[in-house]
Design an enzyme around this catalytic site. Structure first.
Site, short mmCIF file in Angstrom:
data_model
loop_
_atom_site.label_atom_id
_atom_site.label_comp_id
_atom_site.label_asym_id
_atom_site.label_seq_id
_atom_site.Cartn_x
_atom_site.Cartn_y
_atom_site.Cartn_z
N ASP A 1 0.87 -1.18 0.00
CA ASP A 1 0.00 0.00 0.00
C ASP A 1 0.90 1.23 0.00
O ASP A 1 2.02 1.17 -0.49
CB ASP A 1 -0.95 -0.04 1.19
CG ASP A 1 -2.29 0.64 0.91
OD1 ASP A 1 -2.26 1.81 0.46
OD2 ASP A 1 -3.35 0.03 1.12
N HIS B 1 2.26 1.83 -3.23
CA HIS B 1 1.28 2.75 -3.81
C HIS B 1 1.76 4.20 -3.69
O HIS B 1 0.95 5.12 -3.79
CB HIS B 1 -0.08 2.59 -3.14
CG HIS B 1 -0.73 1.26 -3.43
ND1 HIS B 1 -1.98 0.94 -2.95
CD2 HIS B 1 -0.32 0.20 -4.16
CE1 HIS B 1 -2.30 -0.28 -3.36
NE2 HIS B 1 -1.30 -0.76 -4.09
#
Length: 495
Positions: free
Chosen positions: A302, A325
């Site tokens: 993430d 991310h």
């Protein structure tokens, strides 16, 4: 003649005596006193589990120390206060009497026995003295269940991990009475350091496979059911914190979370989990002010770093991120909430093989503002959405359009260069219909496709700003000047 010889003898003796003094004085060396937290030789002490409870070994363990000088702090355009450096006082020496070895409190360190009680007992003793050190020795693995290490404590407390700490293995082995939302919690502390040369292991793989996790159900869907997963390390309502030197890996959810804190220095960390591990943000901060994150390597499933509502004066420098991310501000404004974020600087960063680069994401229907944001000297390597502002963020496909939004203004991109994944345009500014993005500045932005020769056009919607230099690809969709009016909901409550 005899008188002259006597005078000559006395003169030569005085000269030789003077030279001898000079030579002696030249051999004097001055030794600085050892600073608090300076590395010293570790003990050869290796207690067995049967040793009686006793004081710490005759030599204190090495305590990692951040630099005695503050690291360079970049000032955002509005000149926020400097991010604090290590709050510990370098003038004091570490006393061996203040080192509390968890082995002396009954820890076994075999990776199977529950050592929670030993850590709690060592913490209690260290908390009560100034510059106390809770020490988890190297070459041992300590199993700890969900534990809250609470204060207030005497200043200068150090939690030093040189071995391995880990939680129970997966949801089925998690004690029924323990919270499944958090594992190690540090609560109401001031002037505390978490450091060491060891590893904090999250045993997250079984948590990632829960059917409620993103894309774990049939055909990429998710299933209903319990989905609580513990954040690995949480600092809550604390101040003047230092986290340095550790390896933190495979968290069930967020690796590190700071909530309601002020004065945080994070440096020289290695944070890692697999690329497809869901919701494993590396460092997450919310309602936290005056934060410095330096010289760390983060690879996870993430956001490398996520900045939530209520954060200000955040400096990120020397971070290598990916796969991940990216570095994100948000998401903000969920469920029509108010979010205020200001004075954030990201500088001298590398982002590679990631779904996003530098991102601001807000939900429709929110309020508040994001202002004073600077991204400078960021190298992109095969990144989708290198530069993105998304005010239509939605974690599902069922989000409806809303008329209000979080106001995004004063965002600077300077010297952002590298390559992008051609599945998405490298620059994406999707701003609210009623609360447009304003005062975006682009300078020395050069982004080329990782594969092929076709350069994708940037996407802009209701975004206003200037190009100080020619941008590659050209960002002709960025509107000059500013809008005639900005919706009221975009500025409520942020000062």
């Amino acid at each position: 003649m005899e008188m002259f010889r006597g005078f000559l003898f006395i003169s030569i003796a005085m000269i030789l005596f003077s030279l001898n003094l000079s030579n002696v004085e030249g051999r004097i060396h001055y030794h600085k006193k050892q600073k608090k937290g300076s590395p010293v030789e570790p003990p050869t002490y290796a207690p067995s589990p049967d040793d009686p409870v006793s004081q710490s070994p005759s030599y204190p363990p090495p305590v990692s120390q951040s630099p005695s000088y503050p690291p360079p702090v970049s000032q955002s355009p509005n000149d926020p206060p400097a991010v604090p450096s290590n709050p510990s006082d370098p003038g004091n020496t570490t006393s061996e009497d203040c080192v509390f070895d968890v082995m002396a409190f009954g820890a076994v360190g075999d990776g199977c026995t529950d050592d929670s009680a030993a850590f709690a007992a060592a913490w209690k003793e260290a908390c009560a003295v100034e510059s106390g050190v809770v020490w988890a020795p190297s070459n041992l693995t300590f199993l700890i269940t969900s534990t809250i290490f609470s204060g207030p404590c005497k200043p200068g407390l150090v939690f030093q991990v040189d071995g391995v700490l880990m939680p129970p293995n997966g949801p089925d082995n998690w004690p029924k009475t323990d919270s499944k939302k958090q594992w190690l919690v540090f609560y109401r502390l001031d002037d505390m350091t978490l450091t060491g040369s060891g590893t904090i292991e999250g045993n997250g793989d079984q948590w990632w496979e829960l059917p409620c996790k993103p894309h774990r159900g049939p055909n990429g869907s998710t299933k209903p059911g319990p989905c609580d997963s513990p954040a690995m390390i949480r600092f809550f309502m604390s101040s003047n914190l230092v986290v340095s030197g550790l390896r933190i890996q495979n968290s069930p959810m967020f690796h590190m979370k700071f909530d309601g804190c002020e004065g945080v220095l994070i440096e020289k960390l290695s944070i890692s989990s697999p690329k497809l591990s869901p919701n494993t943000d590396g460092i997450h901060i919310e309602n936290t002010k005056s934060v410095g994150i330096y010289d760390s390597v983060i690879a996870n499933g993430d956001d490398c770093i996520s900045i939530g509502p209520g954060c200000s004066n955040v400096n990120i420098e020397g971070v290598t991120c990916g796969p991940s991310h990216g570095i994100s501000i948000g998401s903000l404004g969920v469920h029509n909430s108010q979010a205020c974020v200001s004075n954030v600087t990201v500088r001298n960063a590398i982002i590679k093989n990631s779904d996003n680069g530098v991102r601001i994401k807000t939900w429709q229907g929110g309020a508040g503002s994001v202002t004073g944001i600077s991204f400078e000297n960021v190298q992109m390597d095969n990144v989708r959405n290198c530069v993105i502002i998304d005010q239509y963020y939605c974690s599902t496909k069922a989000c409806q359009n809303e008329t209000s939004g979080v106001y995004v203004t004063d965002v600077s991109y300077k010297n952002i260069k590298g390559t992008y994944d051609v599945r998405n345009p490298p620059i994406h500014f999707a701003c609210s219909d009623t609360v447009p993005c304003t005062n975006i500045t682009m300078s020395e932005v050069e982004l080329l496709p990782e594969e092929g020769e076709l350069v994708d056009d940037p996407f802009c919607w209701n975004a206003y700003g200037i190009q100080e230099t020619v941008t590659i690809p050209p960002i002709d969709c960025l509107q000059d000047g500013g809008p005639e009016a900005i919706g009221e909901s975009g500025t409520y409550g942020c000062y």
